[in-house]
Design an enzyme around this catalytic site. Structure first.
Site, short mmCIF file in Angstrom:
data_model
loop_
_atom_site.label_atom_id
_atom_site.label_comp_id
_atom_site.label_asym_id
_atom_site.label_seq_id
_atom_site.Cartn_x
_atom_site.Cartn_y
_atom_site.Cartn_z
N ARG A 168 -28.20 111.03 -43.10
CA ARG A 168 -28.27 111.31 -41.66
C ARG A 168 -29.74 111.30 -41.26
O ARG A 168 -30.50 112.21 -41.59
CB ARG A 168 -27.64 112.67 -41.36
CG ARG A 168 -26.12 112.71 -41.54
CD ARG A 168 -25.44 111.76 -40.59
NE ARG A 168 -24.02 112.02 -40.47
CZ ARG A 168 -23.20 111.27 -39.73
NH1 ARG A 168 -23.68 110.21 -39.08
NH2 ARG A 168 -21.91 111.56 -39.66
N ALA A 191 -15.63 110.94 -40.41
CA ALA A 191 -15.67 111.13 -38.96
C ALA A 191 -16.33 109.93 -38.31
O ALA A 191 -17.01 109.14 -38.97
CB ALA A 191 -16.43 112.41 -38.62
N GLU A 238 -11.35 105.36 -38.95
CA GLU A 238 -12.52 105.93 -39.61
C GLU A 238 -12.21 106.33 -41.05
O GLU A 238 -13.04 106.13 -41.94
CB GLU A 238 -13.02 107.15 -38.83
CG GLU A 238 -13.67 106.83 -37.50
CD GLU A 238 -14.98 106.07 -37.65
OE1 GLU A 238 -15.58 106.12 -38.75
OE2 GLU A 238 -15.42 105.45 -36.66
N GLU A 251 -14.29 104.59 -44.15
CA GLU A 251 -15.23 105.38 -44.95
C GLU A 251 -14.73 105.72 -46.34
O GLU A 251 -15.54 105.98 -47.24
CB GLU A 251 -15.58 106.67 -44.19
CG GLU A 251 -16.32 106.39 -42.89
CD GLU A 251 -16.86 107.64 -42.23
OE1 GLU A 251 -16.69 108.74 -42.80
OE2 GLU A 251 -17.47 107.52 -41.15
N GLU A 297 -23.60 103.02 -44.22
CA GLU A 297 -22.32 103.05 -44.93
C GLU A 297 -22.42 102.44 -46.33
O GLU A 297 -21.66 102.80 -47.23
CB GLU A 297 -21.25 102.32 -44.13
CG GLU A 297 -20.87 103.02 -42.82
CD GLU A 297 -19.87 102.22 -42.03
OE1 GLU A 297 -19.70 101.02 -42.33
OE2 GLU A 297 -19.25 102.78 -41.10
#
Length: 223
Positions: free
Chosen positions: A74, A86, A104, A108, A153
């Protein structure tokens, strides 16, 4: 003598009105507007509001009670964080929230689920943004084809965390993402089939609409 608190709502009589509003910033994911709002006592105050389309998140729980979490970088925090899957609601406004959650989860983690329920609705930072997050509980999991990943990702990994360990990590400060913290603690209350949960397409009265209206998109409040 102990002070008695007034019941919630008993003194909430002021009508907060925006006397003026200007757009400070408008981007693809959020916009910022500046409102002059009437305050109790006759004055006004300036409030900056981040308009956001909203997001979805998923507590994907397997038959053993472990949940799928993703470890991802992040940039605003400058580090990797452990979070439940999320992502943002589709910017076109045409995708139903549960479909966004299913997308999602697959993107993910490569997981799908046969059972979906609304777990909780969250307002992560109501002091400055209208963002809302709808969190789903997904069970009866199965593996599916994972979509092609890009950017952060590509560095994302999936970890299975037993629920007691997830709670411990919340309380120790190892998991700090507000959506993940709230969802994990809420999921601990889902102990049997008698736990009341909303259906996956339950109305969402708090879903943000300001950014959609700004961009002329047909998103109806409560859908």
């Amino acid at each position: 003598m102990t002070e008695q608190l007034a019941p919630l709502g008993s003194v909430q009589t002021h009508d907060f009105q925006a006397l003026s509003s200007e757009t400070v910033y408008e981007g693809p994911i959020f916009a910022v507007r500046r409102d002059e709002v009437t305050m109790p006592g006759g004055g006004t105050a300036v409030r900056d509001v981040v308009e956001h389309d909203g997001a979805v998140a998923v507590v994907a729980m397997n038959a053993d009670g472990a949940i799928a979490m993703v470890n991802q970088y992040r940039h605003p925090m400058g580090r990797r964080m452990l979070e439940i899957p999320a992502g943002l609601l589709d910017h076109t406004g045409e995708e139903e929230p549960v479909c966004a959650a299913q997308r999602e989860l697959a993107e993910e983690t490569g997981l799908g689920a046969r059972e979906w329920h609304v777990l909780v609705d969250l307002a992560p930072s109501p002091g400055f943004t209208d963002e809302m997050v709808r969190v789903y509980l997904a069970t009866d999991l199965r593996y599916c084809e994972m979509a092609e990943q890009e950017d952060e990702e590509l560095d994302m990994t999936v970890e299975w965390i037993a629920m007691p360990d997830a709670v411990r990590m919340v309380l120790s400060g190892e998991i700090v993402n507000s959506t993940s913290v709230s969802a994990i603690l809420a999921a601990t209350m889902v102990t049997d089939d008698d736990t009341p949960l909303r259906c996956s397409d339950a109305p969402w009265p708090g879903r943000p609409t300001a950014l959609a209206a700004r961009k002329g998109r047909p998103v109806e409040d409560g859908q």
